[in-house]
Design an enzyme around this catalytic site. Structure first.
Site, PDB file in Angstrom:
ATOM      1  N   ASP A  14      33.858 -11.793  31.626  1.00  0.00           N
ATOM      2  CA  ASP A  14      33.808 -11.440  30.205  1.00  0.00           C
ATOM      3  C   ASP A  14      32.375 -11.503  29.660  1.00  0.00           C
ATOM      4  O   ASP A  14      31.537 -12.253  30.170  1.00  0.00           O
ATOM      5  CB  ASP A  14      34.709 -12.402  29.410  1.00  0.00           C
ATOM      6  CG  ASP A  14      34.992 -11.878  28.012  1.00  0.00           C
ATOM      7  OD1 ASP A  14      34.838 -10.660  27.781  1.00  0.00           O
ATOM      8  OD2 ASP A  14      35.351 -12.687  27.136  1.00  0.00           O
ATOM      9  N   HIS A  32      28.844  -3.008  31.325  1.00  0.00           N
ATOM     10  CA  HIS A  32      29.705  -2.998  32.513  1.00  0.00           C
ATOM     11  C   HIS A  32      28.895  -2.601  33.755  1.00  0.00           C
ATOM     12  O   HIS A  32      29.092  -3.133  34.835  1.00  0.00           O
ATOM     13  CB  HIS A  32      30.874  -2.010  32.335  1.00  0.00           C
ATOM     14  CG  HIS A  32      31.735  -2.308  31.137  1.00  0.00           C
ATOM     15  ND1 HIS A  32      32.101  -3.579  30.793  1.00  0.00           N
ATOM     16  CD2 HIS A  32      32.303  -1.495  30.202  1.00  0.00           C
ATOM     17  CE1 HIS A  32      32.876  -3.539  29.702  1.00  0.00           C
ATOM     18  NE2 HIS A  32      32.988  -2.287  29.324  1.00  0.00           N
ATOM     19  N   GLU A  62      45.345  -4.079  28.179  1.00  0.00           N
ATOM     20  CA  GLU A  62      44.908  -4.082  26.775  1.00  0.00           C
ATOM     21  C   GLU A  62      43.580  -3.323  26.629  1.00  0.00           C
ATOM     22  O   GLU A  62      43.356  -2.653  25.617  1.00  0.00           O
ATOM     23  CB  GLU A  62      44.758  -5.528  26.256  1.00  0.00           C
ATOM     24  CG  GLU A  62      46.074  -6.279  26.078  1.00  0.00           C
ATOM     25  CD  GLU A  62      46.748  -6.712  27.380  1.00  0.00           C
ATOM     26  OE1 GLU A  62      46.046  -6.850  28.403  1.00  0.00           O
ATOM     27  OE2 GLU A  62      47.985  -6.899  27.383  1.00  0.00           O
ATOM     28  N   ARG A  66      40.916   0.541  24.263  1.00  0.00           N
ATOM     29  CA  ARG A  66      39.538   0.688  23.750  1.00  0.00           C
ATOM     30  C   ARG A  66      39.219   2.190  23.587  1.00  0.00           C
ATOM     31  O   ARG A  66      40.003   3.040  23.981  1.00  0.00           O
ATOM     32  CB  ARG A  66      38.543   0.026  24.709  1.00  0.00           C
ATOM     33  CG  ARG A  66      38.720  -1.481  24.717  1.00  0.00           C
ATOM     34  CD  ARG A  66      37.611  -2.151  25.478  1.00  0.00           C
ATOM     35  NE  ARG A  66      37.775  -3.603  25.431  1.00  0.00           N
ATOM     36  CZ  ARG A  66      36.902  -4.460  25.891  1.00  0.00           C
ATOM     37  NH1 ARG A  66      35.784  -4.054  26.444  1.00  0.00           N
ATOM     38  NH2 ARG A  66      37.131  -5.755  25.806  1.00  0.00           N
ATOM     39  N   LEU A 126      36.466 -11.761  53.749  1.00  0.00           N
ATOM     40  CA  LEU A 126      36.849 -12.077  52.367  1.00  0.00           C
ATOM     41  C   LEU A 126      37.916 -11.082  51.907  1.00  0.00           C
ATOM     42  O   LEU A 126      37.775  -9.877  52.106  1.00  0.00           O
ATOM     43  CB  LEU A 126      35.609 -11.950  51.448  1.00  0.00           C
ATOM     44  CG  LEU A 126      35.860 -12.079  49.950  1.00  0.00           C
ATOM     45  CD1 LEU A 126      36.137 -13.535  49.560  1.00  0.00           C
ATOM     46  CD2 LEU A 126      34.662 -11.571  49.135  1.00  0.00           C
ATOM     47  N   GLU A 202      42.990 -24.704  38.728  1.00  0.00           N
ATOM     48  CA  GLU A 202      41.949 -25.423  37.968  1.00  0.00           C
ATOM     49  C   GLU A 202      41.119 -24.382  37.213  1.00  0.00           C
ATOM     50  O   GLU A 202      40.804 -23.317  37.755  1.00  0.00           O
ATOM     51  CB  GLU A 202      41.032 -26.189  38.936  1.00  0.00           C
ATOM     52  CG  GLU A 202      41.722 -27.304  39.690  1.00  0.00           C
ATOM     53  CD  GLU A 202      42.145 -28.453  38.779  1.00  0.00           C
ATOM     54  OE1 GLU A 202      41.391 -28.787  37.841  1.00  0.00           O
ATOM     55  OE2 GLU A 202      43.235 -29.001  39.003  1.00  0.00           O
TER      56      GLU A 202
HETATM   57  C1  FPP Z   1      34.842  -7.651  29.690  1.00  0.00           C
HETATM   58  O1  FPP Z   1      33.708  -7.543  28.874  1.00  0.00           O
HETATM   59  C2  FPP Z   1      34.636  -6.857  30.914  1.00  0.00           C
HETATM   60  C3  FPP Z   1      35.316  -5.734  31.201  1.00  0.00           C
HETATM   61  C4  FPP Z   1      36.356  -5.158  30.306  1.00  0.00           C
HETATM   62  C5  FPP Z   1      35.036  -4.922  32.428  1.00  0.00           C
HETATM   63  C6  FPP Z   1      34.466  -5.689  33.584  1.00  0.00           C
HETATM   64  C7  FPP Z   1      34.176  -4.745  34.681  1.00  0.00           C
HETATM   65  C8  FPP Z   1      33.092  -4.794  35.464  1.00  0.00           C
HETATM   66  C9  FPP Z   1      32.041  -5.830  35.387  1.00  0.00           C
HETATM   67  C10 FPP Z   1      32.952  -3.757  36.524  1.00  0.00           C
HETATM   68  C11 FPP Z   1      33.618  -4.260  37.780  1.00  0.00           C
HETATM   69  C12 FPP Z   1      33.680  -3.159  38.755  1.00  0.00           C
HETATM   70  C13 FPP Z   1      34.150  -3.291  40.022  1.00  0.00           C
HETATM   71  C14 FPP Z   1      34.209  -2.100  40.908  1.00  0.00           C
HETATM   72  C15 FPP Z   1      34.578  -4.599  40.557  1.00  0.00           C
HETATM   73  P1  FPP Z   1      33.885  -7.158  27.327  1.00  0.00           P
HETATM   74  O2  FPP Z   1      33.504  -5.730  27.153  1.00  0.00           O
HETATM   75  O3  FPP Z   1      35.255  -7.552  26.860  1.00  0.00           O
HETATM   76  O4  FPP Z   1      32.782  -8.099  26.693  1.00  0.00           O
HETATM   77  P2  FPP Z   1      32.761  -8.720  25.222  1.00  0.00           P
HETATM   78  O5  FPP Z   1      33.757  -9.842  25.224  1.00  0.00           O
HETATM   79  O6  FPP Z   1      31.358  -9.196  25.100  1.00  0.00           O
HETATM   80  O7  FPP Z   1      33.100  -7.601  24.274  1.00  0.00           O
END
Ligand code: FPP
Length: 242
Positions: A14, A32, A62, A66, A126, A202
């Site tokens: 997050d 992202h 959810e 967006r 892994l 945990e």
């Molecule tokens: C939450 O941040 C994050 C996401 C909704 C997307 C996370 C995805 C990635 C990091 C890409 C992963 C890709 C692969 C292929 C594994 P947010 O936008 O909710 O952040 P905020 O809380 O600051 O608004």
């Protein structure tokens, strides 16, 4: 670090949106893209520490609500990433599994996911589970539906629906339930992640926003886990003599 390492770590990545704003990116979803560096580094760290399974929450049901710009940016990022990283994943022995309702998000991404699962199925360093268009309540509902529909004749709830049977159906995508769950971005909630599997996990919360997270932050969480005493609902003494 002590040898008491988790077998399975789950992560809620997050803070990407806030990171974009703090770093004056053009769009709140640019974070992202930078979050991929953190994903890569944490996978490296997990392989280094011989963690068996890593489950990453990449897109929740959810999140689907967006803006279309953000949803499309994420789908494109998943596509690009899977194409670009596949050889590296195979070289590092990473076996990929996808959980979630990917078909409802993008049919071509779902086809790609199946192909990647097939191409990495022999890898054994892994297990990497990616949760895409996933929600814990959706997963539990699907498991119960499948227990009911797979049964011929009438359903006797006492015989056909039990905790053990739901666990069996719902865990088919997982090698094990997570020992440790990490959430970055300074929030203290589970946000409809793998609810059934987190029963005795945990928890570790990190203030860092996901794009700033690296394997050393991950090692700090492992270190914290290694000092925890897990009781699984038993008393201290019961657990010691079990
Ligand atoms: C939450 O941040 C994050 C996401 C909704 C997307 C996370 C995805 C990635 C990091 C890409 C992963 C890709 C692969 C292929 C594994 P947010 O936008 O909710 O952040 P905020 O809380 O600051 O608004």
């Amino acid at each position: 670090m002590s040898n008491n390492l988790p077998n399975h770590v789950a992560i809620i990545m997050d803070g990407n949106g806030r990171w974009s704003m703090l770093n004056q990116c053009k769009n709140r979803w640019d974070g992202h893209k930078y979050g991929i560096n953190a994903v890569r580094d944490v996978i490296k760290g997990a392989v280094e520490k011989k963690i068996k399974t890593l489950t990453l929450f990449a897109f929740s049901k959810e999140n689907h609500q967006r803006s279309a710009f953000e949803v499309n940016a994420l789908i494109n990022l998943f596509r690009e990433c899977l194409t670009r990283e596949i050889d590296q994943l195979i070289q590092n022995g990473v076996k990929l599994k996808f959980i979630g309702d990917i078909n409802a998000l993008s049919e071509d991404l779902a086809i790609m996911a199946k192909d990647v699962e097939h191409r990495t199925k022999q890898c054994n360093q892994l297990n990497l589970n990616l949760a895409i268009n996933y929600s814990g309540r959706w997963h539990i509902t699907e498991a119960i539906k499948s227990l009911i529909t797979n049964k011929e004749g009438s359903i006797n709830p006492d015989h056909n629906i039990s905790e053990a049977q739901i666990t069996k159906v719902i865990n088919q995508d997982f090698i094990s339930e997570p020992d440790l769950m990490i959430r970055t971005g300074g929030e203290f909630r589970i946000s409809n992640f793998i609810l059934w599997q987190l029963a005795y996990t945990e928890l570790f919360f990190d203030e860092k926003l996901w794009p700033d997270y690296d394997k050393y932050d991950f090692f700090r969480a492992l270190q914290s886990f290694s000092k925890r005493k897990r009781r699984f609902g038993l008393e201290d003494a019961q657990e010691q003599f079990a």
